[in-house]
Design a protein around this motif. Structure first.
Motif, PDB file in Angstrom:
ATOM      1  N   SER A 108      76.132  96.315   8.467  1.00 48.00           N
ATOM      2  CA  SER A 108      75.759  97.549   8.493  1.00 48.00           C
ATOM      3  C   SER A 108      75.524  98.208   9.935  1.00 48.00           C
ATOM      4  CB  SER A 108      74.069  97.655   7.919  1.00 48.00           C
ATOM      5  OG  SER A 108      73.650  98.770   8.012  1.00 48.00           O
ATOM      6  N   LEU A 109      75.057  97.019  10.851  1.00 44.16           N
ATOM      7  CA  LEU A 109      74.738  97.418  12.347  1.00 44.16           C
ATOM      8  C   LEU A 109      76.041  97.503  13.078  1.00 44.16           C
ATOM      9  CD1 LEU A 109      71.585  95.514  13.029  1.00 44.16           C
ATOM     10  CD2 LEU A 109      71.787  97.938  13.003  1.00 44.16           C
ATOM     11  N   GLY A 110      77.007  97.175  12.447  1.00 43.08           N
ATOM     12  CA  GLY A 110      78.625  96.977  12.932  1.00 43.08           C
ATOM     13  C   GLY A 110      78.583  95.894  13.967  1.00 43.08           C
ATOM     14  N   GLN A 111      77.436  94.887  13.864  1.00 48.43           N
ATOM     15  CA  GLN A 111      77.748  93.679  14.659  1.00 48.43           C
ATOM     16  C   GLN A 111      78.845  92.538  14.346  1.00 48.43           C
ATOM     17  OE1 GLN A 111      75.504  93.136  17.023  1.00 48.43           O
ATOM     18  NE2 GLN A 111      75.004  91.081  17.406  1.00 48.43           N
ATOM     19  N   VAL A 112      79.463  92.832  13.069  1.00 45.33           N
ATOM     20  CA  VAL A 112      80.535  92.271  12.549  1.00 45.33           C
ATOM     21  C   VAL A 112      81.295  93.394  11.726  1.00 45.33           C
ATOM     22  CG1 VAL A 112      79.669  89.728  12.410  1.00 45.33           C
ATOM     23  CG2 VAL A 112      79.361  91.541  10.307  1.00 45.33           C
ATOM     24  N   PRO A 113      82.571  92.968  11.729  1.00 51.98           N
ATOM     25  CA  PRO A 113      83.508  94.028  10.750  1.00 51.98           C
ATOM     26  C   PRO A 113      83.414  93.669   9.141  1.00 51.98           C
ATOM     27  CG  PRO A 113      84.828  92.369  11.885  1.00 51.98           C
ATOM     28  CD  PRO A 113      83.485  92.190  12.646  1.00 51.98           C
ATOM     29  N   LEU A 114      83.218  92.551   9.062  1.00 58.32           N
ATOM     30  CA  LEU A 114      83.098  92.136   7.547  1.00 58.32           C
ATOM     31  C   LEU A 114      81.962  91.317   7.011  1.00 58.32           C
ATOM     32  CD1 LEU A 114      87.059  91.619   7.327  1.00 58.32           C
ATOM     33  CD2 LEU A 114      85.893  93.845   6.417  1.00 58.32           C
ATOM     34  N   GLY A 115      81.925  91.304   5.865  1.00 64.40           N
ATOM     35  CA  GLY A 115      80.831  90.142   5.356  1.00 64.40           C
ATOM     36  C   GLY A 115      81.085  90.045   3.815  1.00 64.40           C
ATOM     37  N   VAL A 116      80.468  88.860   3.466  1.00 56.75           N
ATOM     38  CA  VAL A 116      80.723  88.741   2.078  1.00 56.75           C
ATOM     39  C   VAL A 116      79.186  88.618   1.457  1.00 56.75           C
ATOM     40  CG1 VAL A 116      81.167  86.834   0.369  1.00 56.75           C
ATOM     41  CG2 VAL A 116      82.733  86.990   2.426  1.00 56.75           C
ATOM     42  N   VAL A 117      79.204  89.496   0.671  1.00 59.54           N
ATOM     43  CA  VAL A 117      77.780  89.880  -0.007  1.00 59.54           C
ATOM     44  C   VAL A 117      77.866  90.312  -1.337  1.00 59.54           C
ATOM     45  CG1 VAL A 117      76.612  90.728   2.375  1.00 59.54           C
ATOM     46  CG2 VAL A 117      77.866  92.516   0.477  1.00 59.54           C
ATOM     47  N   TYR A 118      76.492  90.380  -1.942  1.00 65.50           N
ATOM     48  CA  TYR A 118      76.820  90.825  -3.634  1.00 65.50           C
ATOM     49  C   TYR A 118      77.133  92.230  -3.460  1.00 65.50           C
ATOM     50  CZ  TYR A 118      74.056  86.171  -4.431  1.00 65.50           C
ATOM     51  OH  TYR A 118      73.636  85.141  -4.483  1.00 65.50           O
ATOM     52  N   ALA A 119      77.627  92.736  -4.884  1.00 64.76           N
ATOM     53  CA  ALA A 119      77.949  94.002  -4.992  1.00 64.76           C
ATOM     54  C   ALA A 119      76.902  94.878  -4.769  1.00 64.76           C
ATOM     55  CB  ALA A 119      78.614  94.153  -6.445  1.00 64.76           C
ATOM     56  N   THR A 120      75.788  94.293  -5.620  1.00 62.67           N
ATOM     57  CA  THR A 120      74.401  95.177  -5.550  1.00 62.67           C
ATOM     58  C   THR A 120      73.852  95.638  -4.137  1.00 62.67           C
ATOM     59  OG1 THR A 120      73.361  92.955  -5.796  1.00 62.67           O
ATOM     60  CG2 THR A 120      73.719  94.126  -7.833  1.00 62.67           C
ATOM     61  N   ASP A 121      74.173  94.604  -3.381  1.00 63.27           N
ATOM     62  CA  ASP A 121      73.794  94.912  -1.785  1.00 63.27           C
ATOM     63  C   ASP A 121      74.764  96.001  -1.136  1.00 63.27           C
ATOM     64  OD1 ASP A 121      71.567  93.053  -1.875  1.00 63.27           O
ATOM     65  OD2 ASP A 121      73.366  91.420  -1.448  1.00 63.27           O
ATOM     66  N   ALA A 122      75.874  95.963  -1.364  1.00 63.40           N
ATOM     67  CA  ALA A 122      76.922  96.837  -0.669  1.00 63.40           C
ATOM     68  C   ALA A 122      76.623  98.220  -1.266  1.00 63.40           C
ATOM     69  CB  ALA A 122      78.055  96.234  -1.184  1.00 63.40           C
ATOM     70  N   LEU A 123      76.356  98.220  -2.554  1.00 67.22           N
ATOM     71  CA  LEU A 123      75.935  99.620  -3.226  1.00 67.22           C
ATOM     72  C   LEU A 123      74.768 100.217  -2.767  1.00 67.22           C
ATOM     73  CD1 LEU A 123      76.944 101.192  -5.789  1.00 67.22           C
ATOM     74  CD2 LEU A 123      75.059 100.166  -7.030  1.00 67.22           C
ATOM     75  N   ALA A 124      73.776  99.488  -2.094  1.00 67.27           N
ATOM     76  CA  ALA A 124      72.497  99.954  -1.981  1.00 67.27           C
ATOM     77  C   ALA A 124      72.460 100.364  -0.326  1.00 67.27           C
ATOM     78  CB  ALA A 124      71.358  98.919  -2.020  1.00 67.27           C
ATOM     79  N   ASP A 125      73.452  99.956   0.488  1.00 73.60           N
ATOM     80  CA  ASP A 125      73.355 100.104   1.919  1.00 73.60           C
ATOM     81  C   ASP A 125      74.405 101.494   2.171  1.00 73.60           C
ATOM     82  OD1 ASP A 125      73.742 100.184   4.574  1.00 73.60           O
ATOM     83  OD2 ASP A 125      73.114  98.354   4.827  1.00 73.60           O
ATOM     84  N   SER A 126      73.968 102.476   2.749  1.00 76.50           N
ATOM     85  CA  SER A 126      74.915 103.684   2.874  1.00 76.50           C
ATOM     86  C   SER A 126      75.659 103.431   3.739  1.00 76.50           C
ATOM     87  CB  SER A 126      74.034 104.885   3.061  1.00 76.50           C
ATOM     88  OG  SER A 126      73.011 104.780   4.011  1.00 76.50           O
ATOM     89  N   HIS A 127      75.424 102.420   4.636  1.00 78.45           N
ATOM     90  CA  HIS A 127      76.357 102.331   5.993  1.00 78.45           C
ATOM     91  C   HIS A 127      77.569 101.311   5.695  1.00 78.45           C
ATOM     92  CE1 HIS A 127      73.769 104.262   8.507  1.00 78.45           C
ATOM     93  NE2 HIS A 127      72.490 103.395   8.087  1.00 78.45           N
ATOM     94  N   VAL A 128      77.469 100.932   4.572  1.00 74.92           N
ATOM     95  CA  VAL A 128      78.582  99.842   4.178  1.00 74.92           C
ATOM     96  C   VAL A 128      79.100 100.310   2.729  1.00 74.92           C
ATOM     97  CG1 VAL A 128      78.542  97.357   3.293  1.00 74.92           C
ATOM     98  CG2 VAL A 128      76.925  98.134   5.081  1.00 74.92           C
ATOM     99  N   ASP A 129      80.472  99.970   2.742  1.00 80.12           N
ATOM    100  CA  ASP A 129      81.351 100.196   1.681  1.00 80.12           C
ATOM    101  C   ASP A 129      81.998  98.631   1.325  1.00 80.12           C
ATOM    102  OD1 ASP A 129      80.909 102.600   1.162  1.00 80.12           O
ATOM    103  OD2 ASP A 129      83.067 103.488   2.140  1.00 80.12           O
ATOM    104  N   ALA A 130      81.982  98.527  -0.269  1.00 79.42           N
ATOM    105  CA  ALA A 130      82.640  97.243  -0.943  1.00 79.42           C
ATOM    106  C   ALA A 130      84.130  97.670  -0.642  1.00 79.42           C
ATOM    107  CB  ALA A 130      82.149  97.202  -2.093  1.00 79.42           C
ATOM    108  N   LEU A 131      84.656  96.774   0.347  1.00 84.54           N
ATOM    109  CA  LEU A 131      86.443  97.186   0.555  1.00 84.54           C
ATOM    110  C   LEU A 131      87.140  96.442  -0.593  1.00 84.54           C
ATOM    111  CD1 LEU A 131      86.332  96.441   4.213  1.00 84.54           C
ATOM    112  CD2 LEU A 131      85.796  98.479   3.056  1.00 84.54           C
ATOM    113  N   GLY A 132      86.402  95.498  -1.209  1.00 81.70           N
ATOM    114  CA  GLY A 132      87.203  94.720  -2.298  1.00 81.70           C
ATOM    115  C   GLY A 132      86.108  93.824  -3.032  1.00 81.70           C
TER     116      GLY A 132
END
Ligand SMILES: Nc1ncnc2c1ncn2[C@@H]1O[C@H](COP(=O)(O)OP(=O)(O)OP(=O)(O)O)[C@@H](O)[C@H]1O
Ligand SMILES: Nc1ncnc2c1ncn2[C@@H]1O[C@H](COP(=O)(O)OP(=O)(O)OP(=O)(O)O)[C@@H](O)[C@H]1O
Ligand code: MOO
Ligand SMILES: [Mg+2]
Ligand SMILES: [Mg+2]
Lengths: 357, 226, 230, 357, 230
Positions: free
Chosen positions: B152-176
């Motif tokens: 979310s902060l752009g500290q890293v380009p990618l992360g492996v997280v739960y779908a629920t988390d990605a959904l809740a964070d407006s700065h982040v999209d689930a790429l796959g």
């Protein structure tokens, strides 16, 4: 009355001092670094010496042989430290009253404050006092603890002459009213002569001489305080108080005049006559402003390093010392057995050289 | 008489929502699953435990600390590859050149040996043959939420997280989304604490009921437990 | 506008209560230990010193876990205490215990430094005036180390306000009972989008701690002014 | 040479002192709490007074009117503090050498250590020194900073007479070799008479009297150090050194004998004659051990509170004061204009009362 | 028996390195801030004081999060530093930064207490002997506050050895780079049955910190003996 024996090592310095002093005020006399403060600290119980015995009258304050060494707070002390040691977080008044919290009887604050001139300072903190003011508070604090043993380490060193003259009589009274024994360090011959019942001379941690003030101060071999300290002490009695402000003393039949003293007629008194203030004359001198002319016989003449000589004179009132030049001694033809007159100015016997015996 | 629920912290948003719709009093104590399990082991005053981790529930079960018959694997979740908003979606499979996507950036994950999301993520990358390529580029954090924050902060380009988390964070999209088959199923088990069944029943019933399901689903969870 | 929810207010209140009691109760112990470490020689002194520092060295979670192992009602010590009616685990008193222990090394160090700075000559002077050891401590040492006692207390208080790992591990995060501000903040940070709520609580925590800090500085200055100069 | 003007409030105490002193040693004299240390602190720059000017020769150390107030380290000081202030973490040697780190020239350690008797103490820490030893280290530390202004606040108070006698000549030499101006606090009249070029008398923060040592100490109205301090100072020249250890002085034609002094023949000298050590006689006395007999004329007789009177005598060598009893004054029929003789013992002019002018 | 795995050894080494540098680099800053707080009056002094205490008050995760916000390459500060070649993110230097910041309040307090205890009269004496402010500090103040500097350093070091929350949040847990002992311990505690492994690492952490503690006590005693008495 006061028995002290201490052996203790401090680095290279070895303290090995023992003395036994009668009731009264005992002066520790000696050069800087001779061990005076160390002795007092042992008596106070602040240091536990390698071996030591401290007894005040029947009370044993410490005896390492018996494994006794009372802590300072159980020794009933009033210690005036060489360096003040006031409590910085307490006001002057609280400093003064500190010991009262722990002593049975309650001494009154007012007279001590008055004597020491502390009235205007009571609400100050020690940080806002001058050097002499601090020292006076330290004296007051110790006195107000109502001690049964006073330890005073150069209590008057930081004070001016006028202030000293105000405080000295207080110590005299403490000594005379047998309130408590006093162990007192001083470098001033005048103070010693006036106050000391006993003088203990320390040198390199050892007691090299002990005796009454008259004995020790009359001994030119000791003179630890420099040549000016040599002097004799005469025992006398108050004979009369004259209207012109003079007091007449009787020293075993010898008449002595000095400025009015507070003692009553008949009271015993000690008068120190500094050797350097005595003039000798072969004939009874006439028309001099000096009122005291003491006839005597030369007992001995000791020549020192310099141009001076100490002449010891036996008078009816006791031994009198005179420090004169060798040139004068020769000119006057002085030798043991020769009779001559000691001329002493009235006022040369200054008030601080007079004390109750 | 309120019911006390010890729940995995990652459930907070959803569970707060659910509890708000329950007409009894619910006390929700959120912490890490391992911590909650240990506390239950030490006699914590919980009526219900709701973990993000079946292993710890198994431990509690074998210690006899939960009422076995009340245990339900209530929720499921999916693992996604999260990236910044607007990044191009990708197909996650063995062909994915994750290393190239990362460049000299790092892949944020929860602790891969310790925290469930990390354990699942490593298993998924492993089974897809991707782990070796990114192993040394992984930045592990103590929980999946922190991994999300890194993305979310752009500290890293990618992360492996739960779908629920990605959904809740407006700065982040689930790429796959990682194929379910690539990792053990992600389960959120819930159970009544042994001896506290009575206090727990009503709330457990509500949790498994239709209202709760709707809420959980709206937060992105897969609702299981039928 | 309702700035804080009732549960959040509760967390603020609880954090204050926990920090206050943690500091207050730790104070005499801290002072005693600091004095012993500063002034006494005794066998095992370094062990005591090590134990005091332990909460600093261990990750907080470990400290919390150890506390849980010792004080849980299932453990012998915890069980015994519970039979006396004293409960720590999962109770606000436990939060206070954890916070107190975590702040203990900070408190002890500050006090110890101050005690070591007191001139023993002044204590000797008090002794010659008749004060026994305990009186010397109360009338000379203690007043002179007040700045250190204050500094130690404020450190412990601030630490207690911020303590999280040991607390949540030991007493969990039960709203109204053991949910302190940091636990509440933690919970918000565990879910996406909780930052704003977390921030509000952070601000409250900072405000409270700053107030305490300002107060302690003020008291400390007054004390210093009293002692000022020797 | 040394110009000081300070106005400053300290609680209830107001310091408002100004004086201007020539090259040499200026003594600040006054009772405890009169403001001596406060003046010195302002000169040192440790205090920034409400208003003040401090100038040494051409150097302005501070002038609040111009907004100048140099910090202490840029004033080139050697300050001997009333309370030692040794660095506890440094050895005696390091304490002594501290100032050398910052001064241009390097004074030699050895002579100072020798004079102060510190040889055996160099590796000790201040905590392991006696009171007098600390004070001596403090003196050494200030001197070794190679200062261009020495501030000495009762530097000798804690020392025994013998030690004082060793250190005093050093200050004299500093003064005479015009090495640097010295501002010196003392309570001892003997020290003042011997050392002071100028005496500034403080009372309640104000300068109440200023003058040369002879002027101020001859003024019985000042006598801030008590009655014993009254005395006159004669200016003289060394006439001859005799073999028997005496030195003959010539005070404007008047012959004076005193114990050998170190000054060369022809050198100017100041001799303090304490009023209380002078005996008066209407006729030239004969056969006395006292070698100095000074003819003169009574100028005035001042009677004090007590039994004494101060007789001011004009002699060829200058004014001489005698403190005698009123009884003697009457007996001798002294009155202004009457001629008489002042008798002064050779040794009464002790070494510490003699100093180079 | 292999007591520690290579990765664990690496964590021990890293923790030592991080703690050492965190302490060492924080020291001059800590000393400066402590001196300023103890001796100067300046506007905003209480703000500085508050900032120094902030890491104590905030839950460590929050501190870590704030660090992330400030030092991430996207943030102005982080970007600027990166352009200078200074990296904190995912780097052991970041772990040291986090540890240093977390220990800063402890360090500053200890030093400040010591500085406040130095008698200004001695500093004045040094000034009269020609020492400029900076020399007075170096030759008088600093030697006399050494015990406080040591105490502050050992507190900061111990704290750095135990710091976890801020570190992992700020720089993650990258074995060999940022996996310190506490993160390793934390990881073990997350999985059932990991207690034994965690315990081993805890013992190592305690042993290292105790060694440091003993060393500091010894140095401190020597310093105190040198200064002993005034
Ligand atoms: N901070 C202060 N606040 C109030 N009064 C003070 C303060 N410091 C000093 N004084 C007062 O100022 C006066 C002068 O003090 P100072 O130290 O200059 O005296 P002094 O002449 O050196 O005396 P002494 O011979 O006793 O050392 C004293 O009466 C003292 O009580
Ligand atoms: N801790 C110590 N270690 C080594 N020597 C010491 C220690 N304390 C004192 N001394 C030495 O012991 C001797 C006696 O000291 P003491 O303080 O008793 O002297 P004093 O007679 O009181 O001198 P002063 O008149 O200068 O105060 C001194 O030579 C001193 O240097
Ligand atoms: O808080 Mo968890 O157990 O990492 O979901
Ligand atoms: Mg002494
Ligand atoms: Mg003074």
């Amino acid at each position: 009355m006061l028995q002290v024996a201490v052996r203790h090592r401090l680095g290279d310095f070895t303290l090995d001092a023992a003395f036994d002093a009668p009731q009264g005020l005992t002066v520790l006399f000696g050069r800087s670094g001779s061990g005076k403060t160390s002795v007092i600290n042992a008596v106070a119980g602040l240091v536990r010496p390698d071996a030591g015995l401290v007894r005040v009258g029947e009370r044993v304050l410490g005896d390492t042989a018996q494994g006794i060494w009372l802590p300072p707070n159980r020794r009933g002390l009033g210690y005036i430290f060489q360096e003040g040691r006031l409590f910085p977080h307490l006001s002057v008044r609280q400093n003064l009253l500190y010991g009262r919290w722990f002593s049975r009887s309650a001494l009154r604050l007012a007279p001590v404050v008055e004597m020491l001139g502390l009235g205007a300072l009571l609400n100050r903190r020690p940080g806002a006092l001058s050097g002499g003011e601090k020292q006076r508070v330290a004296i007051g604090r110790a006195l107000l603890a109502d001690p049964s043993l006073i330890l005073a380490d150069e209590p008057l060193a930081a004070l001016d002459e006028a202030r000293k003259a105000e405080i000295l009589p207080y110590f005299e009274r403490l000594r005379d009213e047998a309130r408590c024994p006093i162990l007192y360090v001083s470098h001033s011959a005048a103070e010693v002569a006036r106050l000391a019942t006993t003088v203990v001379v320390l040198q390199d941690g050892r007691v090299v001489r002990q005796g009454t003030a008259s004995e020790v101060l009359s001994d030119p071999a000791v003179t630890p305080a420099g040549i000016r300290a040599v002097g004799a002490v005469l025992e006398a009695r108050v004979a009369a108080h004259h209207e012109d402000g003079l007091t007449e003393l009787d020293a075993n039949g010898l008449r002595l005049f000095l400025p009015r003293v507070r003692q009553d007629v008949g009271a015993p008194l000690r008068v120190r006559i500094a050797a350097q203030e005595v003039i000798l004359s072969r004939n009874r001198p006439e028309g001099l402003s000096a009122l005291n002319i003491l006839p005597g016989t030369v007992d001995s003449i000791r020549e020192g390093d310099g141009p001076g000589a100490i002449v010891s004179l036996d008078t009816a009132g006791g031994r009198v010392l005179a420090r004169i030049t060798r040139r004068s001694a020769e000119a006057l033809g002085l030798a043991p057995g020769v009779s001559c007159f000691a001329v002493v100015k009235t006022v040369a016997i200054a008030r601080e050289d007079v004390g109750g015996a | 008489e309120p019911v006390t629920v010890f729940a995995a912290a990652s459930l907070k948003t959803a569970l707060d929502d659910v509890a708000g719709n329950y007409d009894g009093k619910v006390i929700l104590s959120y912490a890490g699953s391992s911590m909650l399990a240990r506390q239950v082991q030490q006699g914590a005053p919980a009526d219900v435990v709701f973990l993000a981790n079946t292993d710890w529930m198994d431990v509690l079960e074998s210690d006899g600390l939960i009422a076995t018959d009340t245990r339900v694997d209530l929720l499921g979740n999916r693992l996604v590859l999260a990236g910044p908003v607007g990044a191009a979606p990708v197909e996650i499979g063995p062909q994915l050149d994750l290393a190239a996507m990362l460049g000299d950036g790092r892949l944020a994950m929860a602790l891969v040996e310790a925290v469930p999301a990390g354990i699942y993520g490593k298993a998924a990358l492993d089974s897809l043959g991707l782990w070796g390529a990114v192993e040394h580029s992984v930045a592990q954090v103590d929980n999946v939420r922190a991994a999300l924050a890194l993305v979310s902060l752009g500290q890293v380009p990618l992360g492996v997280v739960y779908a629920t988390d990605a959904l809740a964070d407006s700065h982040v999209d689930a790429l796959g989304v990682f194929p379910d088959s690539s990792h053990p199923p992600i389960r959120y088990p819930v159970a009544a604490v042994a001896g506290r069944e009575q206090a727990a029943t009503a709330f457990l019933d509500f949790l498994t009921g239709p209202d709760a399901r709707t809420i959980f689903a709206s937060h992105g969870f897969a609702v299981l437990g039928d | 506008m309702e700035w804080l929810s009732p549960a959040e207010w509760e967390a603020v209140r609880l954090s204050l209560r926990v920090s206050f009691w943690a500091t207050l109760v730790a104070l005499p112990f801290g002072l005693f230990v600091a004095y012993a470490l500063a002034r006494w020689r005794f066998p095992g002194k370094q062990v005591v010193n090590g134990l005091v520092h332990l909460p600093l060295i261990l990750p907080p979670v470990v400290t919390g876990y150890l506390l849980l192992l010792v004080f849980s009602p299932r453990a012998p010590v915890g069980g015994f205490l519970q039979s006396l009616g004293v409960t720590f685990a999962f109770h606000w008193t436990g939060a206070a215990l954890a916070a107190g222990i975590m702040g203990f090394p900070l408190m002890v160090r500050a006090m110890r430094l101050s005690i070591e700075a007191v001139d023993p000559m002044l204590e000797q002077a008090a002794a010659t005036l008749g004060a026994s050891r305990i009186w010397v401590f109360a009338t000379v040492t203690l007043p002179m180390v007040l700045p250190g006692v204050l500094a130690g207390s404020i450190l412990a208080f601030a630490k207690a306000m911020g303590e999280f790992g040991a607390t949540i591990t030991f007493v969990s995060n039960i709203p109204g009972q053991t949910q302190t501000l940091p636990s509440a903040i933690y919970a918000f940070l565990q879910v996406p989008g909780g930052e704003a709520s977390a921030l509000r609580l952070v601000l409250v925590a900072v405000a409270v701690a700053m107030l305490a800090l300002l107060l302690s500085e003020w008291v400390s200055r007054r004390v210093a002014a009293r002692v000022g100069g020797a």
